[in-house]
Design an enzyme around this catalytic site. Structure first.
Site, mmCIF file in Angstrom:
data_model
loop_
_atom_site.group_PDB
_atom_site.id
_atom_site.type_symbol
_atom_site.label_atom_id
_atom_site.label_comp_id
_atom_site.label_asym_id
_atom_site.label_seq_id
_atom_site.Cartn_x
_atom_site.Cartn_y
_atom_site.Cartn_z
ATOM 1 C CB ILE A 32 -11.480 30.080 35.209
ATOM 2 C CG1 ILE A 32 -10.303 30.224 36.141
ATOM 3 C CG2 ILE A 32 -11.112 30.385 33.771
ATOM 4 C CD1 ILE A 32 -9.216 29.185 35.917
ATOM 5 C CG ASN A 88 -20.239 29.735 22.739
ATOM 6 O OD1 ASN A 88 -21.165 30.378 22.253
ATOM 7 N ND2 ASN A 88 -19.519 30.175 23.756
ATOM 8 N N GLY A 94 -17.521 29.799 18.619
ATOM 9 C CA GLY A 94 -16.701 30.323 19.712
ATOM 10 C C GLY A 94 -16.400 29.309 20.801
ATOM 11 C CD GLN A 95 -17.415 23.267 21.730
ATOM 12 O OE1 GLN A 95 -17.936 23.132 20.612
ATOM 13 N NE2 GLN A 95 -17.396 22.302 22.641
ATOM 14 C CG HIS A 101 -18.879 24.391 28.000
ATOM 15 N ND1 HIS A 101 -18.075 23.740 27.089
ATOM 16 C CD2 HIS A 101 -18.725 25.705 27.766
ATOM 17 C CE1 HIS A 101 -17.453 24.629 26.345
ATOM 18 N NE2 HIS A 101 -17.830 25.830 26.718
ATOM 19 C CG LEU A 102 -26.442 25.547 29.947
ATOM 20 C CD1 LEU A 102 -26.919 26.239 28.676
ATOM 21 C CD2 LEU A 102 -27.587 24.771 30.593
ATOM 22 C CG HIS A 103 -21.222 29.634 28.769
ATOM 23 N ND1 HIS A 103 -20.031 30.184 29.201
ATOM 24 C CD2 HIS A 103 -20.907 28.910 27.667
ATOM 25 C CE1 HIS A 103 -19.054 29.818 28.385
ATOM 26 N NE2 HIS A 103 -19.548 29.042 27.443
#
Ligand code: 5GP
Ligand code: ZN
Length: 115
Positions: A32, A88, A94-95, A101-103
């Site tokens: 987002i 993260n 920084g999660q 989740h994989l960015h």
């Protein structure tokens, strides 16, 4: 599944997301708040809170996420120039969403070290 988990709500279609691909066990949708022209999040369709919860019983989910990430990199046209995978974990990592989740971030030059 976790009752108040944001990403479980996306899996269950309770909140909308720009879903671009999925398999039986993994889902990919656009972040987002994208940090590059391609910024996709890949999640398991099972609630796994973070990398700390990965074990021999659920590690297949990570494989599925990785394979879906490769497909997306090709489809997004970032495969040749390269891109970055980020996961993260926890507060120091920084999660901010407690569903692993994989960015997949690409479309511009990345820098190192990360902030
Ligand atoms: P983290 O900081 O946990 O590694 O990454 C969480 C990511 O989820 C952030 O990049 C953030 O922009 C994204 N995000 C947070 N809420 C939503 C949402 O409701 N929909 C989508 N598509 N992405 C979200
Ligand atoms: Zn979840």
């Amino acid at each position: 599944m976790s009752g108040k988990c944001l990403f479980c709500s996306i899996i269950n279609d309770d909140i909308p997301a720009d879903i671009i691909a999925q398999t039986e066990s993994a889902l990919a949708f656009r972040d987002i708040n994208p940090q590059a022209s391609t910024h996709v999040l890949i999640i398991p369709k099972k609630h796994i809170a973070s990398t700390r919860e990965l074990n021999k019983g659920n590690i297949e989910y990570l494989s599925e996420m990785a394979l879906l990430a490769n497909k997306i990199a090709e489809e997004e046209g970032i495969n040749n120039n390269g891109y970055r995978w980020v996961i993260n974990t926890g507060d120091d990592g920084g999660q901010t969403v407690g569903h692993i989740h994989l960015h997949v971030i690409g479309g511009r030059q990345m820098h190192w070290p990360p902030g």
